[in-house]
Enzyme design. Structure first.
Site, PDB file in Angstrom:
ATOM      1  N   HIS A  34       1.653   4.441  -2.878  1.00  0.00           N
ATOM      2  CA  HIS A  34       1.712   5.901  -2.693  1.00  0.00           C
ATOM      3  C   HIS A  34       3.067   6.433  -3.168  1.00  0.00           C
ATOM      4  O   HIS A  34       3.168   7.483  -3.806  1.00  0.00           O
ATOM      5  CB  HIS A  34       1.546   6.259  -1.213  1.00  0.00           C
ATOM      6  N   HIS A  57       0.834  -1.204   0.000  1.00  0.00           N
ATOM      7  CA  HIS A  57       0.000   0.000   0.000  1.00  0.00           C
ATOM      8  C   HIS A  57       0.874   1.261   0.000  1.00  0.00           C
ATOM      9  O   HIS A  57       0.721   2.143  -0.852  1.00  0.00           O
ATOM     10  CB  HIS A  57      -0.917  -0.021   1.223  1.00  0.00           C
ATOM     11  N   GLU A  58       1.800   1.329   0.944  1.00  0.00           N
ATOM     12  CA  GLU A  58       2.658   2.526   1.031  1.00  0.00           C
ATOM     13  C   GLU A  58       3.551   2.642  -0.195  1.00  0.00           C
ATOM     14  O   GLU A  58       3.831   3.744  -0.671  1.00  0.00           O
ATOM     15  CB  GLU A  58       3.480   2.522   2.324  1.00  0.00           C
ATOM     16  N   GLU A  99      -4.917   7.642  -3.053  1.00  0.00           N
ATOM     17  CA  GLU A  99      -5.375   6.354  -2.552  1.00  0.00           C
ATOM     18  C   GLU A  99      -5.637   5.378  -3.710  1.00  0.00           C
ATOM     19  O   GLU A  99      -5.496   4.172  -3.550  1.00  0.00           O
ATOM     20  CB  GLU A  99      -6.628   6.574  -1.699  1.00  0.00           C
TER      21      GLU A  99
HETATM   22 ZN    ZN Z   1      -3.230   5.155   1.797  1.00  0.00          ZN
END
Ligand code: ZN
Length: 495
Positions: A264, A260-261, A290
């Site tokens: 980003h 997830h990170e 997101e």
């Molecule tokens: Zn996030």
């Protein structure tokens, strides 16, 4: 047509430097700072943010912006001016008395929320939330809006988005997803391959390999350990850091948070370096950001193709799970069941957690719902959308810190990210039908290349609405996301 003066550019560059310095300090606070540094660090951060805020709302900035007049709105300079004016106006419209009260209420409310959650006692938090809602309502009036006060708050996170669009989106999701969620098993099944004993160094070795394969550039980043993982950019695309967490008994806890990170971070590393130290640096909106984290975490990292490729490495890295097939790992990555805590929810039920918060915060802002009645409403909605009543307020209405921080209008950006991730992936796949096959070979350069070209490099050059239309050829739509969920979970759970 006017050009942007060097003094205006210089001003926004200084503001960007101050904000980057704050980001370094808060990164350090969460990764390496000894506990004893807390008080001094709070002062340093508050000094830097005060100087940056004062500089933004100063008469001089206002005069420089006014003096610039009109530039071609389709040019980079025009975009610079659009974002700079928007930031200036949002900050300048709030009276300093209100800014001060918001910040005081925020710190008191956060303290009260922590105590209330520990004791599962709503009454401890209620008066603070009441105050916060009143101040947010007042802020919305100062900021201005055309249709609904919620729009004024939402605009801080999702420029240009309206409540009326969200109402439509959430109505569709409620209609489509609630009946599916009702048919899910009531508890987790099939997660065994990701539960047991997972050596932390091995976990890191495995996820580092995957994130490197995705295209995260370690010469412009690093990873550290924290309690709540985040990604931060400390000077444009040249220094984008990720953070992670570990649970020695649960593989998913570390692995999917890391993907997830990294999602980003891939966005931030891909922004045009020319935008560094200008208002155009960074992602177009929270929802857009997101969409990138969810795309890599869920659409890629929880796909069958992904686990087909990584199963042999997984078995070699974690010999105790060597017997798990690629299909077992795919199913373990996609365990879905209605659960209490939003941050631990799966892809499918997650949106219903957001729906509950969205319906409540809009009703609060409209004055249709009293703060005292909130736990009851929360439990009713949880029962009707997810099919159970939370065991306590601590595990229900008190589980998130957002409202204590005054973040009203923030929750929907999580769902916007989900919805956009599917629309964006679909567009990438229709431009390059080989993407899925490449994922099953552990190759991601075509996908990343498409995202770089169509989304990442633009930073905040375009409004989110325009960016999504340019990238996918259509406005935001929930269709691709709803069919993605139905296809995937329909097959796994035989719904
Ligand atoms: Zn996030």
């Amino acid at each position: 047509m006017n050009e942007i003066s060097d003094s205006l550019k210089q001003r926004f560059a200084t503001i960007a430097d101050l904000d980057a310095a704050s980001a370094v300090l808060s990164w350090d606070q969460q990764t390496h700072m000894p506990e004893g540094g807390l008080a001094a660090r709070a002062e340093q951060l508050s000094t830097l943010s005060r100087i940056s805020h004062d500089m933004l709302v100063s008469e001089e900035t206002g005069a420089l912006l006014e003096e610039t007049g009109n530039t071609d709105p389709t040019s980079v300079e025009g975009a610079f001016l659009r974002v700079a004016r928007r930031e200036y106006e949002r900050a300048a419209r709030l009276p300093s008395r209100l800014v001060g009260e918001l910040s005081r209420t925020r710190s008191l409310a956060q303290g009260a929320w922590e105590k209330a959650r520990t004791n599962s006692d709503w009454e401890l938090f209620a008066p603070h939330l009441e105050r916060m809602v009143a101040l947010q309502r007042e802020a919305a009036e100062h900021l201005g809006y055309e249709e609904h006060p919620y729009d004024a708050l939402l605009d801080a996170y999702e420029p240009g988005m309206r409540k009326s669009q969200l109402d439509e989106l959430f109505a569709r999701l409620r209609e489509e997803l609630v009946p599916i969620v009702k048919k899910l098993p009531r508890e987790a099944t099939g997660e065994e391959p990701f539960r047991g004993n997972f050596d932390e160094e091995k976990q890191e070795e495995f996820s580092t390999r995957v994130v490197t394969d995705f295209g995260y550039d370690w010469s412009r980043g690093r990873q550290d350990r924290v309690t709540h993982p985040f990604c931060t950019s400390l000077g444009g695309p040249a220094d984008v850091r990720i953070t992670t967490r570990f649970d020695p008994t649960w593989f998913s806890y570390h692995f999917f948070a890391t993907l997830h990170e990294a999602g980003h971070a891939l966005y931030e590393q891909g922004v045009d370096p020319a935008y560094t130290r200008t208002p155009l640096a960074g992602g177009a909106s929270l929802g857009m950001h997101e969409s990138q984290s969810r795309l890599w975490e869920n659409i890629v990292g929880r796909s069958r193709e992904f686990w087909n490729h990584y199963q042999p490495l997984f078995g070699k890295t974690f010999p105790q799970a060597a017997g798990a097939s690629a299909e077992d790992l795919y199913r373990a990555a996609n365990v879905a069941y209605p659960s209490e805590i939003r941050t631990e929810a799966d892809e499918l039920t997650y949106n219903l957690h957001i729906l509950i918060r969205y319906e409540i915060e809009t009703a609060l802002l409209e004055g249709d719902l009293e703060v005292s009645g909130l736990p009851g409403v929360w439990n009713e909605k949880t029962k009707s959308y997810l099919g159970f009543t939370p065991r306590s307020d601590a595990r229900g209405v008190l589980q998130d810190v957002h409202w204590a921080m005054g973040l009203i209008g923030y929750f929907p950006t999580y769902t916007l990210g989900n919805v956009l991730s599917a629309q964006i992936f679909e567009a990438a796949e229709s431009a390059h039908p080989e993407i899925r096959e490449q994922i099953s070979e552990g190759r991601f350069e075509t996908l990343l290349g498409w995202l770089r070209e169509n989304i990442h490099r633009h930073g905040r050059r375009y409004e989110p609405r325009e960016l999504i239309e340019r990238a996918t050829g259509r406005p935001m739509e929930s269709g691709p996301y709803v069919s993605y969920l139905k296809r995937k979970y329909g097959e796994i759970y035989d719904l």
